[in-house]
Design an enzyme around this catalytic site. Structure first.
Site, mmCIF file in Angstrom:
data_model
loop_
_atom_site.group_PDB
_atom_site.id
_atom_site.type_symbol
_atom_site.label_atom_id
_atom_site.label_comp_id
_atom_site.label_asym_id
_atom_site.label_seq_id
_atom_site.Cartn_x
_atom_site.Cartn_y
_atom_site.Cartn_z
ATOM 1 N N GLN A 115 0.856 -1.190 0.000
ATOM 2 C CA GLN A 115 0.000 0.000 0.000
ATOM 3 C C GLN A 115 0.895 1.245 0.000
ATOM 4 O OE1 GLN A 115 -2.288 1.539 3.386
ATOM 5 N NE2 GLN A 115 -4.107 1.495 2.087
ATOM 6 N N TYR B 153 -6.063 11.091 3.836
ATOM 7 C CA TYR B 153 -4.683 11.444 3.465
ATOM 8 C C TYR B 153 -4.659 12.235 2.145
ATOM 9 C CZ TYR B 153 -3.663 8.324 7.354
ATOM 10 O OH TYR B 153 -3.627 7.754 8.594
ATOM 11 N N ARG C 6 -7.256 2.209 -2.892
ATOM 12 C CA ARG C 6 -8.182 2.184 -1.756
ATOM 13 C C ARG C 6 -8.888 3.532 -1.639
ATOM 14 N NH1 ARG C 6 -7.932 0.420 4.615
ATOM 15 N NH2 ARG C 6 -9.264 -1.356 4.175
ATOM 16 N N GLY D 171 -9.554 -6.490 8.719
ATOM 17 C CA GLY D 171 -8.448 -5.764 9.343
ATOM 18 C C GLY D 171 -8.128 -6.339 10.708
HETATM 19 C C1 LIG Z 1 -4.119 -0.832 13.817
HETATM 20 C C2 LIG Z 1 -4.735 -0.420 12.504
HETATM 21 C C3 LIG Z 1 -3.930 0.072 11.499
HETATM 22 C C4 LIG Z 1 -4.463 0.435 10.263
HETATM 23 N N1 LIG Z 1 -3.635 0.861 9.259
HETATM 24 C C5 LIG Z 1 -4.138 1.123 8.036
HETATM 25 C C6 LIG Z 1 -3.269 1.465 6.960
HETATM 26 O O1 LIG Z 1 -2.038 1.493 7.079
HETATM 27 N N2 LIG Z 1 -3.849 1.754 5.763
HETATM 28 C C7 LIG Z 1 -5.202 1.715 5.576
HETATM 29 O O2 LIG Z 1 -5.670 1.988 4.478
HETATM 30 N N3 LIG Z 1 -6.031 1.363 6.568
HETATM 31 C C8 LIG Z 1 -5.545 1.034 7.781
HETATM 32 N N4 LIG Z 1 -6.384 0.609 8.777
HETATM 33 C C9 LIG Z 1 -7.805 0.320 8.457
HETATM 34 C C10 LIG Z 1 -7.962 -1.183 8.144
HETATM 35 O O3 LIG Z 1 -7.330 -1.503 6.924
HETATM 36 C C11 LIG Z 1 -9.425 -1.626 8.036
HETATM 37 O O4 LIG Z 1 -10.015 -0.984 6.949
HETATM 38 C C12 LIG Z 1 -10.201 -1.326 9.301
HETATM 39 O O5 LIG Z 1 -9.568 -1.892 10.424
HETATM 40 C C13 LIG Z 1 -11.641 -1.860 9.214
HETATM 41 O O6 LIG Z 1 -11.649 -3.246 9.061
HETATM 42 P P1 LIG Z 1 -11.986 -4.214 10.310
HETATM 43 O O7 LIG Z 1 -13.355 -3.806 10.800
HETATM 44 O O8 LIG Z 1 -11.982 -5.586 9.712
HETATM 45 O O9 LIG Z 1 -10.933 -4.018 11.329
HETATM 46 C C14 LIG Z 1 -5.860 0.299 10.027
HETATM 47 C C15 LIG Z 1 -6.674 -0.182 11.063
HETATM 48 C C16 LIG Z 1 -6.131 -0.543 12.287
HETATM 49 C C17 LIG Z 1 -7.033 -1.093 13.360
#
Ligand SMILES: Cc1cc2nc3c(=O)[nH]c(=O)nc-3n(C[C@H](O)[C@H](O)[C@H](O)COP(=O)(O)O)c2cc1C
Length: 398
Positions: free
Chosen positions: A120, A207, A255, A354
């Site tokens: 990414q 971002y 994304r 995630g």
């Molecule tokens: C600890 C953490 C770090 C994350 N880092 C990113 C990231 O680097 N880039 C991004 O697009 N989303 C990031 N996200 C969002 C996740 O990719 C994901 O979309 C989000 O957690 C929702 O999915 P979930 O409900 O399955 O956790 C992050 C989320 C968490 C919890």
């Protein structure tokens, strides 16, 4: 009475029911992602873990991803394309030879385990802090507006790593935008050199791309201004085109987070129109995928970020209509049941998880077998060492 009902059910009925339910949805079957063959339709969403010393992915990072290599596709944590594009300490970047070599440890190991992985590629824009920037420079943006309440992860006044408030940014001059477009293209080439199967352009979560796209944030007056939709999308499409020219459309995803409000992104009336137009441009270019993050219910610190009452589900179907040869991925509160329904109904092609992947290295097997899930521990999401990173156990019957 209830016990009696279950007693009366023969195992054969249960098996038949399960066969019917599960064979209709191909969640656990192969998927051809524009030539990259995935062994199932489960995606590990990008997850920043801030555990790369000196911003270089090391052996421990490689182990963390390899533990999760049964995912059909892993999307790496956000990897900054430049020092300027970095908003958090200890993020493994993709712009120096050492960083490229560092990521190669991960991609070699994930591939050896049969996994597939996209990087990414990321520029945070105004969500940064002078303590992270070269020579203490002011973070840059499409905008000159400060992101109210946005925190970067830099150094505090005592030089200790901490959450620090993002200041008022410096608005990029017109000719600097072309420089950043080229940095994205170079980062994509670097990612391929590092052994990734492709890249995901990070156009989500408040971002840099959203800072151009959102007309209530973008306060420019040049050809990237908010005066027209074409202008607002210009930077995003220029980056897509430059990256595609470098590594090929079949290795490029993006994304997006329509209706997302992270980092001071107010809703605006033309959200649907913006993302539908973007989807139609992406569809024409036949990118590998569009990855939508549904932010409703997403927790940041103590706050639940809500997308609110929006036309989100309807928008998803509309986007799909413009993406005949481009896969659609959805992340945010995903479950096996939702994945089966949405994929079965043709709304999405791949389902991304995630936080469940943080806590469950063997998430695919757990979902497939209906095994219980480990609960993720929030306090170890970002920074630190092995704890809460590579020590979550795989399922054992005991
Ligand atoms: C600890 C953490 C770090 C994350 N880092 C990113 C990231 O680097 N880039 C991004 O697009 N989303 C990031 N996200 C969002 C996740 O990719 C994901 O979309 C989000 O957690 C929702 O999915 P979930 O409900 O399955 O956790 C992050 C989320 C968490 C919890």
């Amino acid at each position: 009475m209830i016990g009696g009902l279950f007693d009366a059910m023969q195992p054969a009925h249960i098996c038949q029911y399960q066969r019917i339910t599960y064979s209709m949805t191909p969640v656990f079957e192969d998927f051809d992602l524009s030539g990259t063959l995935l062994k199932n339709r489960i995606v590990m969403a990008p997850l920043t873990r801030s555990r790369a010393p000196r911003d270089v992915a090391d052996e421990r990072v490689a182990l963390y991803y390899t533990q999760r290599a049964t995912a059909g596709l892993i999307v790496s944590e956000g990897t900054p394309i430049s020092r300027e594009g970095q908003g958090y300490l200890f993020n493994p970047g993709i712009f120096t030879p050492e960083q490229i070599a560092g990521w190669r440890l991960t991609t070699n190991s994930v591939h050896a385990a049969g996994g597939r992985m996209f990087a990414q590629i990321w520029h945070v824009g105004r969500v940064s802090h002078p303590s992270i920037q070269e020579d203490g420079k002011t973070p840059v943006s499409a905008s000159s507006k400060r992101p109210s309440g946005a925190m970067a992860y830099g150094y505090d006044a005592d030089g200790k790593p901490d959450l620090v408030e993002a200041p008022t940014p410096r608005q990029l001059a017109t000719d600097e935008v072309a420089r950043i477009v080229q940095e994205f293209a170079q980062a994509a080439a670097n990612a391929i050199e590092a052994g990734f199967d492709g890249v995901e352009i990070h156009g989500a979560n408040g971002y840099l791309f959203e800072q151009f796209m959102n007309p209530l944030v973008n306060d420019r007056t040049d050809q990237y201004s908010a005066a027209t939709l074409e202008n607002r999308l210009r930077f995003t499409l220029e980056v897509i085109d430059a990256v595609v020219a470098r590594i090929g459309a079949n290795r490029v995803g993006i994304r997006i987070s329509p209706y997302g409000q992270l980092f001071d992104m107010p809703h605006y009336p033309e959200i649907d129109e913006t993302y539908i137009t973007l989807a139609s441009e992406i569809g024409r270019r036949q990118l590998a995928y569009v990855h939508v993050m549904d932010q409703s219910g997403f927790v940041v610190g103590e706050t639940v970020v809500g997308a609110g009452e929006t036309g989100f589900p309807g928008l998803l179907r509309k986007l799909k209509g413009y993406l005949p040869n481009t896969a659609l991925i959805l992340a945010g509160g995903m479950t096996r049941e939702r994945a089966e329904k949405l994929i079965g109904d043709g709304v999405i092609d791949l389902a991304a998880f995630g936080t469940p992947f943080i806590a469950n290295p063997d998430l695919v097997a757990r979902l497939k077998n209906d095994w219980p899930l480990n609960m993720p521990i929030r306090s170890t999401f970002y920074g630190g060492g092995a704890e809460g990173y590579i020590d979550y156990p795989a399922y054992t019957a005991a």
